[in-house]
Design an enzyme around this catalytic site. Structure first.
Site, mmCIF file in Angstrom:
data_model
loop_
_atom_site.group_PDB
_atom_site.id
_atom_site.type_symbol
_atom_site.label_atom_id
_atom_site.label_comp_id
_atom_site.label_asym_id
_atom_site.label_seq_id
_atom_site.Cartn_x
_atom_site.Cartn_y
_atom_site.Cartn_z
ATOM 1 N N ARG A 12 -7.082 7.428 2.114
ATOM 2 C CA ARG A 12 -7.509 6.553 0.029
ATOM 3 C C ARG A 12 -5.678 6.078 0.241
ATOM 4 N NH1 ARG A 12 -8.418 12.475 -0.121
ATOM 5 N NH2 ARG A 12 -10.681 13.157 -0.595
ATOM 6 N N THR A 13 -6.796 5.011 -1.055
ATOM 7 C CA THR A 13 -5.433 4.262 -1.953
ATOM 8 C C THR A 13 -5.134 4.159 -3.028
ATOM 9 O OG1 THR A 13 -6.570 2.550 -0.109
ATOM 10 C CG2 THR A 13 -5.118 1.398 -1.863
ATOM 11 N N ASP A 98 3.664 4.830 5.939
ATOM 12 C CA ASP A 98 3.814 5.468 5.268
ATOM 13 C C ASP A 98 4.831 6.879 5.116
ATOM 14 O OD1 ASP A 98 2.683 6.052 7.751
ATOM 15 O OD2 ASP A 98 0.882 7.438 6.890
#
Length: 245
Positions: A12-13, A98
């Site tokens: 997901r973004t 991340d």
């Protein structure tokens, strides 16, 4: 100054606006395979911001984002960005953006030493020592990957939605799979945390984040807290260092 923060992961973004001190507005999620020039325009085309801060682990999508925001101050978080933390691993250029954002975020919101467990396509354990130095961590298959493997590699096992099992002894194929995936995964998490803590000088604060983190964390006593803001908070702090210094 207003930032657009984008956390571009494999699954997901996430998009959110932020001031230098806090997130503002609505958090928007998009399945990463759907990320395109068209969907970007639909989501952020009317948003107002001064700079864009991105962490991405999907190179082709990172390139797409850079192209879309051409002409706007833009930064793709990397190991050598001016993010304010020290990275002490053998090849710092290989650490995922991340994971860097998670380390920054836990330092901003909580304390050191700390371990951030990010439940995504892969599950990562990122370790920040008592001095605030990022020391590396662990990468293991994600919960969804385990579920997908069972359904794709066996003829009769279905894909299941991950939720808390009703019983440890499943009364159906689906219940048995749920127990195996959730309880088995919690065992993996506990085992990794025990090994990590043996190598740390002081007991770490342990926080989980990511799509399946809440389900797993609810049954792992070692995890102190769940938060879905760690990565984005790390991006906010990095944006302040990069665009406001």
């Amino acid at each position: 100054m207003k930032f657009l923060l984008i956390d571009n992961s494999n699954s997901r973004t996430k998009f959110i606006l932020s001031s230098p001190t806090e997130h503002v507005g609505e958090l928007v999620r998009l399945d990463t395979p759907l990320l395109s020039l068209e969907t970007l325009e639909e989501i952020v085309g009317k948003w107002e911001f001064d700079a864009v801060m991105v962490c991405s682990v999907v190179p082709d999508k990172a390139k797409l984002l850079q192209g879309y925001f051409d002409g706007t101050p833009f930064h793709l978080l990397k190991h050598d960005s001016d993010h304010g933390i020290t990275i002490d691993i053998t090849h710092p250029e290989t650490v995922g953006a991340d994971r860097i954002a998670n380390a920054i975020g836990v330092m901003a919101l909580y304390q050191a030493p700390a371990v951030v467990i990010d439940f995504g396509t892969a599950v990562t354990f990122d370790v920040v020592d008592v001095g605030g130095v990022y020391r590396g961590g662990v990468i293991a298959p994600g919960l969804g990957s385990m579920n997908d493997y069972l359904s794709k590699k066996t003829a009769l096992l279905p894909s299941i939605c991950i939720e808390e099992p009703a019983h440890a002894i499943g009364k159906s194929t689906t219940e048995a799979m749920m127990a195996g995936v959730v309880y088995g995964y919690r065992g993996l998490v506990v085992g990794i945390l025990q090994a990590i803590e043996k190598e740390m000088a002081a007991k770490p604060f342990i926080i989980s984040t990511g799509g399946d983190g809440r389900v797993i964390a609810s049954g792992v006593s070692q995890i102190d807290e769940f938060s879905n803001q760690i990565t984005l908070e790390g991006l906010r702090v990095a944006a302040v260092n990069i665009f406001c210094s």
